[in-house]
Design a protein around this motif. Structure first.
Motif, mmCIF file in Angstrom:
data_model
loop_
_atom_site.group_PDB
_atom_site.id
_atom_site.type_symbol
_atom_site.label_atom_id
_atom_site.label_comp_id
_atom_site.label_asym_id
_atom_site.label_seq_id
_atom_site.Cartn_x
_atom_site.Cartn_y
_atom_site.Cartn_z
ATOM 1 N N THR A 1 3.789 -13.903 -30.596
ATOM 2 C CA THR A 1 2.833 -13.308 -31.539
ATOM 3 C C THR A 1 3.358 -11.978 -32.085
ATOM 4 O O THR A 1 2.975 -11.566 -33.175
ATOM 5 C CB THR A 1 1.454 -13.080 -30.881
ATOM 6 O OG1 THR A 1 1.630 -12.322 -29.686
ATOM 7 C CG2 THR A 1 0.770 -14.409 -30.560
ATOM 8 N N HIS A 2 4.235 -11.314 -31.314
ATOM 9 C CA HIS A 2 4.847 -10.053 -31.757
ATOM 10 C C HIS A 2 5.925 -9.652 -30.767
ATOM 11 O O HIS A 2 6.150 -10.362 -29.782
ATOM 12 C CB HIS A 2 3.790 -8.946 -31.908
ATOM 13 C CG HIS A 2 3.076 -8.566 -30.636
ATOM 14 N ND1 HIS A 2 2.185 -9.401 -29.993
ATOM 15 C CD2 HIS A 2 3.115 -7.435 -29.894
ATOM 16 C CE1 HIS A 2 1.701 -8.794 -28.921
ATOM 17 N NE2 HIS A 2 2.259 -7.615 -28.826
ATOM 18 N N VAL A 3 6.603 -8.529 -31.054
ATOM 19 C CA VAL A 3 7.560 -7.981 -30.097
ATOM 20 C C VAL A 3 6.752 -7.206 -29.057
ATOM 21 O O VAL A 3 6.281 -6.111 -29.315
ATOM 22 C CB VAL A 3 8.583 -7.062 -30.805
ATOM 23 C CG1 VAL A 3 9.416 -6.300 -29.788
ATOM 24 C CG2 VAL A 3 9.486 -7.892 -31.707
ATOM 25 N N HIS A 4 6.579 -7.811 -27.907
ATOM 26 C CA HIS A 4 5.751 -7.222 -26.853
ATOM 27 C C HIS A 4 6.456 -6.025 -26.229
ATOM 28 O O HIS A 4 7.674 -6.042 -26.073
ATOM 29 C CB HIS A 4 5.490 -8.250 -25.746
ATOM 30 C CG HIS A 4 4.928 -9.538 -26.271
ATOM 31 N ND1 HIS A 4 3.595 -9.724 -26.487
ATOM 32 C CD2 HIS A 4 5.537 -10.692 -26.632
ATOM 33 C CE1 HIS A 4 3.400 -10.953 -26.962
ATOM 34 N NE2 HIS A 4 4.563 -11.554 -27.054
ATOM 35 N N ALA A 5 5.639 -5.052 -25.821
ATOM 36 C CA ALA A 5 6.202 -3.858 -25.181
ATOM 37 C C ALA A 5 5.892 -3.818 -23.688
ATOM 38 O O ALA A 5 6.258 -2.882 -23.006
ATOM 39 C CB ALA A 5 5.642 -2.609 -25.850
ATOM 40 N N ASP A 6 5.223 -4.862 -23.199
ATOM 41 C CA ASP A 6 4.790 -4.794 -21.801
ATOM 42 C C ASP A 6 5.314 -5.935 -20.943
ATOM 43 O O ASP A 6 5.051 -5.981 -19.758
ATOM 44 C CB ASP A 6 3.258 -4.767 -21.733
ATOM 45 C CG ASP A 6 2.655 -5.912 -22.517
ATOM 46 O OD1 ASP A 6 3.401 -6.856 -22.838
ATOM 47 O OD2 ASP A 6 1.452 -5.870 -22.804
ATOM 48 N N GLY B 1 -0.643 -3.702 -37.286
ATOM 49 C CA GLY B 1 -1.486 -2.601 -36.815
ATOM 50 C C GLY B 1 -1.084 -2.189 -35.413
ATOM 51 O O GLY B 1 -0.731 -1.044 -35.156
ATOM 52 N N HIS B 2 -1.106 -3.167 -34.491
ATOM 53 C CA HIS B 2 -0.589 -2.897 -33.143
ATOM 54 C C HIS B 2 0.930 -2.726 -33.251
ATOM 55 O O HIS B 2 1.503 -1.783 -32.705
ATOM 56 C CB HIS B 2 -0.985 -4.056 -32.228
ATOM 57 C CG HIS B 2 -0.309 -4.070 -30.904
ATOM 58 N ND1 HIS B 2 -0.467 -3.079 -29.972
ATOM 59 C CD2 HIS B 2 0.544 -4.975 -30.348
ATOM 60 C CE1 HIS B 2 0.262 -3.374 -28.900
ATOM 61 N NE2 HIS B 2 0.880 -4.501 -29.105
ATOM 62 N N THR B 3 1.578 -3.635 -33.955
ATOM 63 C CA THR B 3 2.988 -3.482 -34.349
ATOM 64 C C THR B 3 3.085 -3.966 -35.798
ATOM 65 O O THR B 3 2.172 -4.635 -36.289
ATOM 66 C CB THR B 3 3.956 -4.332 -33.489
ATOM 67 O OG1 THR B 3 3.920 -5.699 -33.950
ATOM 68 C CG2 THR B 3 3.633 -4.281 -32.007
ATOM 69 N N GLY C 1 -2.903 -12.727 -30.008
ATOM 70 C CA GLY C 1 -1.856 -11.740 -29.746
ATOM 71 C C GLY C 1 -2.491 -10.455 -29.266
ATOM 72 O O GLY C 1 -3.463 -10.478 -28.499
ATOM 73 N N ASP C 2 -1.983 -9.316 -29.750
ATOM 74 C CA ASP C 2 -2.567 -8.024 -29.361
ATOM 75 C C ASP C 2 -3.329 -7.423 -30.530
ATOM 76 O O ASP C 2 -3.086 -6.289 -30.925
ATOM 77 C CB ASP C 2 -1.476 -7.065 -28.887
ATOM 78 C CG ASP C 2 -1.033 -7.370 -27.477
ATOM 79 O OD1 ASP C 2 -1.522 -8.361 -26.899
ATOM 80 O OD2 ASP C 2 -0.191 -6.623 -26.955
ATOM 81 N N THR C 3 -4.226 -8.206 -31.130
ATOM 82 C CA THR C 3 -5.174 -7.593 -32.065
ATOM 83 C C THR C 3 -6.397 -7.203 -31.255
ATOM 84 O O THR C 3 -6.733 -6.043 -31.139
ATOM 85 C CB THR C 3 -5.560 -8.580 -33.187
ATOM 86 O OG1 THR C 3 -5.968 -9.820 -32.616
ATOM 87 C CG2 THR C 3 -4.398 -8.833 -34.128
HETATM 88 FE FE LIG Z 1 1.701 -6.016 -27.497
#
Ligand SMILES: [Fe+2]
Length: 293
Positions: free
Chosen positions: A77-82, A152-154, A169-171
Motif C-alpha cells: 500500500t506504501h513504503v512502510h516505515a515500521d 498524506g501519510h506518505t 493502508g495507513d490512511t
Molecule cells: Fe506506514
C-alpha cells in the motif's frame, strides 16, 4: 460516484497479524477462481542482531500453497516505515507481480538522499513490477481491483479496492485508533484528510481492512471495520470533524511521536521493493545514517 470494479463481489480475506510490528498482512482470494493477492507482507528482523528471517511470510506462503492458490499480486500500500516487506521472498516462492503506487519515485528521491545512495540506486520505481496510478485496475483471477491514490501519510500511498473489500493502508486505523501520522518526509496532514475523505466516499457497507492496529485502551487487536463505522465513530475524522480541526490535531500529535523503531531498515529495504541493499562485495548490509532523520 461510479467505481471501476464490481463491488458485489465478496473476496475471501484472511488476515495475518504480526505482533512484532502490529502489522496485518492479507491474503485476498477471488471467490470465483483459485487466484489471490497478498497485501503488505512482513519480513522478520532481529534488529539488534542484524538477522532476517521469514516466519511471518512463510505463514502466508503455507496458506496459499495448502489451498492450491495462484498468487497474482504482491501489493504494497506504501513504503512502510515500521516493518520490512517480504515481497521478493514471497515472489521467489510463489511468483506474482510486486506493485506499488507510482509516486514511489518521490519516496526514492527523498530517501535516496537521506541514505546517500549512489547512482546504482534507481529512483524510477523500476525495482517494482507494476506502478499504479490513481484509478488503475488490475485482475486477481476474475476479480477486478483498483488502486486509489491516497497521499498524506506518505506521498505514494494507495488504498486498494477489490470487490466489497478495501485495504486502507495507513490512511485510517480502527475507529478508536484514528489515523496514521503525517509527519514523515513528504507527508502532509491536509492531504491525509483529503485522502481519508476519498476512502469515506466509498459505499457505507464497504469492508475496510487496516494495515495496523495497536489495541488502544487494552482492547484485543482488530483489523476490520466499515466505511459507515469510520464515518460515525473515527476519533480523528468521524462525526463531522473539519479539515482544520484535523490538521491542527494531527500536527500537534505528530510533533510528540518518536520515530518508529524499524524506520531505518524499513525504508532502505522497502524503497527497493523489499530487497536488501548490498555492500561493494554484494553482501546484504544496512546503513544507519546519523542525525539525518
Ligand atoms: Fe506506514
Amino acid at each position: 460516484m461510479t467505481y471501476p470494479v464490481d463491488m458485489s463481489i465478496k473476496p475471501a480475506v484472511s488476515a495475518h497479524f504480526d505482533d512484532a510490528t502490529n502489522t496485518i498482512s492479507y491474503v485476498v482470494r477471488d471467490p470465483s477462481s483459485t487466484h489471490c493477492a497478498i497485501i503488505d507482507s512482513v519480513m522478520d528482523i532481529d534488529y539488534a542482531a542484524g538477522r532476517i528471517t521469514y516466519d511471518h511470510a512463510d505463514k502466508l506462503i503455507e496458506e496459499i500453497e495448502s489451498q492450491g492458490l495462484t498468487l497474482d499480486w504482491i501489493i504494497e500500500t506504501h513504503v512502510h516505515a515500521d516493518h520490512l516487506s517480504a515481497a521478493p521472498y514471497i515472489q521467489s516462492k510463489l511468483g506474482g507481480k510486486i506493485g506499488v503506487g507510482e509516486k514511489i519515485m518521490v519516496v526514492q528521491e527523498t530517501f535516496g538522499k537521506v541514505f546517500n545512495e549512489g547512482t546504482d540506486f534507481q529512483r524510477d520505481g523500476s525495482q517494482f513490477d507494476a506502478l499504479f496510478k490513481d484509478g488503475d485496475t488490475y485482475m486477481v483471477g476474475n476479480m477486478q481491483g483498483f488502486a486509489m491514490f491516497t497521499p498524506g501519510h506518505t506521498p505514494a500511498c494507495m488504498v486498494h479496492v477489490m470487490g466489497n473489500a478495501a485495504f486502507a493502508g495507513d490512511t485510517l486505523f480502527m475507529p478508536d485508533g484514528g489515523s496514521a501520522r503525517a509527519d514523515f518526509p513528504g507527508g502532509d496532514a491536509g492531504e491525509l484528510y483529503d485522502s481519508i475523505q476519498k476512502v469515506l466516499s466509498l459505499p457505507d457497507d464497504m469492508r475496510l481492512f487496516m494495515c495496523h492496529d495497536y489495541g488502544p485502551n487494552g482492547r484485543a487487536i482488530e483489523w476490520e471495520t466499515t466505511v459507515a463505522e469510520q464515518k460515525s465513530d473515527n476519533i480523528h475524522v468521524g462525526g463531522g470533524k473539519t479539515r482544520e480541526d484535523f490538521i491542527k490535531f494531527r500536527t500537534e500529535r505528530d510533533a510528540q511521536l518518536a520515530m518508529p523503531r524499524l524506520i531505518i531498515p524499513s525504508l532502505q529495504v522497502n524503497m527497493r521493493a523489499g530487497e536488501l541493499p548490498t555492500d561493494q562485495d554484494g553482501n546484504p548490509v544496512l546503513k544507519i545514517p546519523v542525525n539525518t532523520l
